[in-house]
Design a protein around this motif. Structure first.
Motif, PDB file in Angstrom:
ATOM      1  N   LYS A  76      -7.610   3.648 -19.737  1.00 45.13           N
ATOM      2  CA  LYS A  76      -8.648   4.615 -19.416  1.00 45.13           C
ATOM      3  C   LYS A  76      -9.621   3.979 -18.423  1.00 45.13           C
ATOM      4  O   LYS A  76      -9.923   2.781 -18.507  1.00 45.13           O
ATOM      5  N   SER A  97     -13.324   3.344 -16.939  1.00 41.40           N
ATOM      6  CA  SER A  97     -14.656   3.241 -17.520  1.00 41.40           C
ATOM      7  C   SER A  97     -15.607   2.707 -16.457  1.00 41.40           C
ATOM      8  O   SER A  97     -15.179   2.074 -15.476  1.00 41.40           O
ATOM      9  N   ASN A 132     -10.365  10.624 -16.279  1.00 38.77           N
ATOM     10  CA  ASN A 132      -9.592  10.452 -17.512  1.00 38.77           C
ATOM     11  C   ASN A 132      -9.034  11.762 -18.068  1.00 38.77           C
ATOM     12  O   ASN A 132      -8.402  11.754 -19.127  1.00 38.77           O
TER      13      ASN A 132
END
Length: 305
Positions: free
Chosen positions: A160, A162, A216
């Motif tokens: 993911k 970030s 995402n």
């Protein structure tokens, strides 16, 4: 614009010699010289090729929807598995070299591809006629690139994006080159040659969080996802320096995340690239930038294969 003017602009923007352009047009340098000076005129097949190269380098103002959809399908049909890249030492070396060379040259580096190869192959190498900064930029870029690929490998299908990952990438990219490497800017910035205002520094953290949330989410349009992410990131301009290089690293890694061949933004296409980014930021229409990214995916595929 006359053919003579188009040829001159190609040479100026791509920074090619007449021999370079003649090679791409598959004609003798003397023939090209005659075209540039207006002594002779190109035939139809060469006129078409000149105009294609001109639009590649300088950029278009519109794109046909059918052409764009077909281009995106071809780009999304390419395949490059992360394992394949990491396990193939020669392939990884080539990808690192070309990505590092082109992305830094877009930002003004004067290093040749041989210079970049030298400093990447030997940590102790010093090129006498190149600045410390240029050589550090090349090594830092490789470090940041391999860091992102390593994160993608570690997380696998659970990967993911970030804000922390973006900050860590920038920290490695600008290590020893920027006092606040790995931190969002705390001041306003303007981009040379652009009339579009960048985000107020106070809003940068929230805007990056919003962008990460978008990155995402699932998508059925990989190329547009890359285009929109890249345009928004560059519009936010979260750092004092290194935004373009960080953004292109993110775009490369996004493509690897989806398993397609990553787009390599060639230094010769810098004018078109900036034109399409500016258009996307002004209009929030990502078609031209999507076209550019799809074309870049296909050209990278040819390079790596």
């Amino acid at each position: 614009m006359s053919i003579q003017e188009q040829l001159k602009q190609i040479l100026a923007e791509a920074k090619w010699s007449q021999d370079d352009l003649a090679h791409r047009l598959d004609v003798a340098p003397k023939t090209l010289s005659f075209w540039i000076t207006g002594k002779t005129e190109p035939r139809d097949k060469h006129l078409k090729r000149i105009q294609d190269i001109y639009f590649d380098i300088v950029g278009r103002t519109e794109v046909d929807r059918v052409y764009l959809d077909d281009l995106k399908k071809k780009a999304e049909a390419t395949h490059l598995d992360l394992k394949e890249l990491l396990n193939n030492e020669e392939l990884l070396k080539i990808a690192t070299l070309y990505l590092t060379y082109h992305t830094n040259n877009i930002e003004g580096s004067t290093m040749t591809i041989d210079d970049v190869a030298t400093v990447l192959d030997d940590e102790n190498a010093v090129i006498a006629n190149k600045s410390y900064r240029e050589q550090a930029e090349a090594r830092n870029h490789r470090t940041a690139f391999l860091f992102l690929l390593d994160q993608l490998k570690i997380e696998g299908k659970n990967f993911k994006w970030s804000s922390g990952l973006i900050l860590e990438t920038h920290k490695r990219l600008m290590n020893s080159l920027l006092d606040d490497a790995g931190n969002y800017r705390k001041y306003g910035v303007r981009v040379l040659g652009s009339s579009i205002a960048r985000a107020n520094h106070i809003s940068v953290p929230q805007k990056i969080d919003d962008l990460v949330a978008y990155m995402n989410t699932p998508t059925d349009d990989i190329i547009e996802r890359l285009a929109k992410t890249h345009a928004i990131f560059e519009l936010i301009h979260p750092f004092g320096d290194g935004n373009g290089r960080t953004g292109r690293l993110i775009m490369f890694t996004q493509a690897m995340q989806y398993g397609i061949v990553p787009p390599l933004v060639l230094k010769e296409r810098k004018r078109a690239y900036y034109k399409y980014l500016e258009n996307a930021d002004k209009t929030e229409n990502y078609d031209l930038l999507s076209m550019f990214i799809a074309e870049s995916v296909l050209s990278t595929d040819k390079l790596l294969r």
